[in-house]
Design a protein around this motif. Structure first.
Motif, PDB file in Angstrom:
ATOM      1  N   UNK A  73     -38.033   3.275  28.944  1.00 29.24           N
ATOM      2  CA  UNK A  73     -37.500   4.169  29.983  1.00 29.24           C
ATOM      3  C   UNK A  73     -36.749   5.320  29.341  1.00 29.24           C
ATOM      4  N   UNK A  74     -35.938   5.000  28.326  1.00 31.39           N
ATOM      5  CA  UNK A  74     -35.193   6.052  27.633  1.00 31.39           C
ATOM      6  C   UNK A  74     -36.137   7.066  27.003  1.00 31.39           C
ATOM      7  N   UNK A  75     -37.240   6.599  26.448  1.00 27.84           N
ATOM      8  CA  UNK A  75     -38.206   7.515  25.849  1.00 27.84           C
ATOM      9  C   UNK A  75     -38.886   8.371  26.901  1.00 27.84           C
ATOM     10  N   UNK A  76     -39.096   7.816  28.091  1.00 27.14           N
ATOM     11  CA  UNK A  76     -39.775   8.557  29.149  1.00 27.14           C
ATOM     12  C   UNK A  76     -38.898   9.648  29.755  1.00 27.14           C
ATOM     13  N   UNK A  77     -37.580   9.431  29.820  1.00 26.69           N
ATOM     14  CA  UNK A  77     -36.712  10.398  30.487  1.00 26.69           C
ATOM     15  C   UNK A  77     -36.004  11.346  29.519  1.00 26.69           C
ATOM     16  N   UNK A  78     -36.036  11.043  28.233  1.00 26.20           N
ATOM     17  CA  UNK A  78     -35.320  11.863  27.259  1.00 26.20           C
ATOM     18  C   UNK A  78     -36.261  12.850  26.584  1.00 26.20           C
ATOM     19  N   UNK A  79     -35.740  14.038  26.347  1.00 25.46           N
ATOM     20  CA  UNK A  79     -36.520  15.042  25.623  1.00 25.46           C
ATOM     21  C   UNK A  79     -36.398  14.880  24.108  1.00 25.46           C
ATOM     22  N   UNK A  80     -35.319  14.242  23.647  1.00 25.24           N
ATOM     23  CA  UNK A  80     -35.082  14.127  22.213  1.00 25.24           C
ATOM     24  C   UNK A  80     -35.501  12.773  21.639  1.00 25.24           C
ATOM     25  N   UNK A  81     -35.772  11.813  22.479  1.00 22.38           N
ATOM     26  CA  UNK A  81     -36.149  10.471  22.031  1.00 22.38           C
ATOM     27  C   UNK A  81     -37.664  10.375  22.099  1.00 22.38           C
ATOM     28  N   UNK A  82     -38.325  10.547  20.978  1.00 20.98           N
ATOM     29  CA  UNK A  82     -39.778  10.636  20.933  1.00 20.98           C
ATOM     30  C   UNK A  82     -40.482   9.316  21.164  1.00 20.98           C
ATOM     31  N   UNK A  83     -41.737   9.412  21.523  1.00 23.58           N
ATOM     32  CA  UNK A  83     -42.512   8.212  21.805  1.00 23.58           C
ATOM     33  C   UNK A  83     -42.772   7.396  20.540  1.00 23.58           C
ATOM     34  N   UNK A  84     -42.959   8.053  19.422  1.00 20.93           N
ATOM     35  CA  UNK A  84     -43.176   7.315  18.167  1.00 20.93           C
ATOM     36  C   UNK A  84     -41.949   6.503  17.789  1.00 20.93           C
ATOM     37  N   UNK A  85     -40.767   7.095  17.947  1.00 19.46           N
ATOM     38  CA  UNK A  85     -39.529   6.374  17.636  1.00 19.46           C
ATOM     39  C   UNK A  85     -39.328   5.222  18.620  1.00 19.46           C
ATOM     40  N   UNK A  86     -39.649   5.448  19.883  1.00 22.01           N
ATOM     41  CA  UNK A  86     -39.504   4.391  20.891  1.00 22.01           C
ATOM     42  C   UNK A  86     -40.385   3.188  20.553  1.00 22.01           C
ATOM     43  N   UNK A  87     -41.641   3.438  20.207  1.00 22.77           N
ATOM     44  CA  UNK A  87     -42.532   2.332  19.874  1.00 22.77           C
ATOM     45  C   UNK A  87     -42.120   1.654  18.576  1.00 22.77           C
ATOM     46  N   UNK A  88     -41.537   2.407  17.647  1.00 21.44           N
ATOM     47  CA  UNK A  88     -40.992   1.791  16.435  1.00 21.44           C
ATOM     48  C   UNK A  88     -39.867   0.830  16.798  1.00 21.44           C
ATOM     49  N   UNK A  89     -38.960   1.252  17.679  1.00 21.18           N
ATOM     50  CA  UNK A  89     -37.861   0.385  18.106  1.00 21.18           C
ATOM     51  C   UNK A  89     -38.371  -0.831  18.867  1.00 21.18           C
ATOM     52  N   UNK A  90     -39.400  -0.646  19.687  1.00 25.06           N
ATOM     53  CA  UNK A  90     -39.990  -1.787  20.401  1.00 25.06           C
ATOM     54  C   UNK A  90     -40.573  -2.777  19.385  1.00 25.06           C
ATOM     55  N   UNK A  91     -41.245  -2.274  18.378  1.00 26.24           N
ATOM     56  CA  UNK A  91     -41.816  -3.149  17.348  1.00 26.24           C
ATOM     57  C   UNK A  91     -40.717  -3.888  16.584  1.00 26.24           C
TER      58      UNK A  91
END
Length: 95
Positions: free
Chosen positions: A49-67
């Motif tokens: 959710x944070x990756x979807x609503x934030x302009x500075x939190x990229x999708x690659x970083x989000x998936x890295x954190x999920x992993x």
């Protein structure tokens, strides 16, 4: 102080049904019945959710954190199971 699950506790009933259906049950506790599983699921959803609503939190970083979170959960489940006996035909004592 150790706490003991009551016989009418839903988690205890689910585990007993699972033991009857699948035979001897040697896992410490079913994954869906643990707080760690639900905490991981909530953290993963929050990250996405944070990756979807934030302009500075990229999708690659989000998936890295999920992993990273998923890997931590998998390792913790492995450590929890490492201390259990895996002897066929041996049933766990009722608490």
């Amino acid at each position: 102080m150790a706490t003991h699950a009551r016989a009418d506790d839903p988690g205890v009933r689910v585990e007993r049904i699972g033991e009857r259906a699948t035979g001897a049950h040697d896992e410490t506790k079913w994954a869906l019945l643990t707080t760690e599983f639900w905490a991981m699921a909530i953290v993963v959803v929050a990250i996405l959710i944070a990756a979807a609503v934030s302009d500075t939190f990229g999708d690659r970083r989000a998936w890295l954190y999920v992993a990273i979170v998923a890997t931590g959960y998998i390792v913790s489940r492995g450590l929890a199971k490492a201390g259990t006996d895996h002897l066929p035909g041996l049933r766990r004592r009722s608490r």
